[in-house]
Design an enzyme around this catalytic site. Sequence first.
Site, PDB file in Angstrom:
ATOM      1  N   ARG A   1       0.819  -1.174  -0.006  1.00  0.00           N
ATOM      2  CA  ARG A   1       0.030  -0.077  -0.225  1.00  0.00           C
ATOM      3  C   ARG A   1       1.083   1.296  -0.101  1.00  0.00           C
ATOM      4  NH1 ARG A   1      -3.344   0.432   5.347  1.00  0.00           N
ATOM      5  NH2 ARG A   1      -4.159  -1.629   4.209  1.00  0.00           N
TER       6      ARG A   1
ATOM      7  N   HIS B   1       1.879  -2.206   5.539  1.00  0.00           N
ATOM      8  CA  HIS B   1       1.809  -2.368   4.186  1.00  0.00           C
ATOM      9  C   HIS B   1       2.514  -1.746   3.041  1.00  0.00           C
ATOM     10  CE1 HIS B   1      -2.091  -4.711   4.225  1.00  0.00           C
ATOM     11  NE2 HIS B   1      -2.316  -3.979   5.170  1.00  0.00           N
TER      12      HIS B   1
ATOM     13  N   ASP C   1      -3.558  -8.253   3.858  1.00  0.00           N
ATOM     14  CA  ASP C   1      -4.953  -8.635   4.069  1.00  0.00           C
ATOM     15  C   ASP C   1      -5.606  -9.783   3.333  1.00  0.00           C
ATOM     16  OD1 ASP C   1      -4.546  -6.515   5.919  1.00  0.00           O
ATOM     17  OD2 ASP C   1      -5.500  -5.092   4.745  1.00  0.00           O
TER      18      ASP C   1
ATOM     19  N   GLU D   1      -7.662  -7.291  13.748  1.00  0.00           N
ATOM     20  CA  GLU D   1      -8.216  -7.796  12.595  1.00  0.00           C
ATOM     21  C   GLU D   1      -7.701  -9.195  12.226  1.00  0.00           C
ATOM     22  OE1 GLU D   1      -7.803  -3.262  10.614  1.00  0.00           O
ATOM     23  OE2 GLU D   1      -6.360  -4.802  10.144  1.00  0.00           O
TER      24      GLU D   1
ATOM     25  N   HIS E   1      -5.348  -9.630   8.868  1.00  0.00           N
ATOM     26  CA  HIS E   1      -4.276  -8.826   8.756  1.00  0.00           C
ATOM     27  C   HIS E   1      -2.882  -9.586   9.324  1.00  0.00           C
ATOM     28  CE1 HIS E   1      -2.057  -4.611   8.918  1.00  0.00           C
ATOM     29  NE2 HIS E   1      -1.191  -5.593   9.470  1.00  0.00           N
TER      30      HIS E   1
END
Length: 236
Positions: A99, A144, A151, A208, A211
């Site tokens: 990301r 990320h 994810d 999460e 993740h």
Amino acid sequence: MTAVLATGALAALAGSVAPARAPEETERAPAGFVALREVAPGIEQDIRYAGDHNFVGERIDGYEEPECLLAEESARALTRVERDLARDGLGLRVFDCYRPQRAVDHFLRWAEDPGATEEREEFYPRVPKDRLFDEGYLAERSGHSRGGTVDLTLVDDEGRAVDMGTGFDFFDPASHPGSPEPDAEQRRARERLRSAMAARGFTPIDTEWWHFTHDEEPFPDRHFDFPVERAALRGE
């Protein structure tokens, strides 16, 4: 997905807060990044931030193509997870991989707009938007962006998503891996994903279930900002 408002709690969606080293602004990935579909074409991809089905409700800056890009070591570790799960008739579907920092910055701008709550019902119905940082769902610096965090979820042998109790990016205590809210079957599915990832060197987080970060990520202290597109890769 984690910002400047509450740095101490900013870990999850955007990953752990890292040392204060500025993101590397470049339009090209360093040597060592690959497209996951070239390494593991059998892993399904549903890159949510390349479209509008996400908690912001629009394509996120930097996602020029719906591609999973990863550091090669992390991508190859993921292929070993895929192989292990295949023995049980299961597979993987990734929602987000590398990301760019510009995407994290887009999340921060969204977080600072109190009126931007169009996607609340699907993604954060029980947690007030101004609590997403303190609750650990958003951060100003994302793991990320190092290329070793992913994810993902499980799919069955017909490509259907396994029921994990909540959807991806559902910012809520029900998404915590140890939450008692999912039923027994959903908890078993979470544990199957968790154990498969851990067996190949991926560490989960507490907020999460989807993740994971590769323990041997090759760029642990670097954050990148090249766009998510095949053209950013060396040799493409």
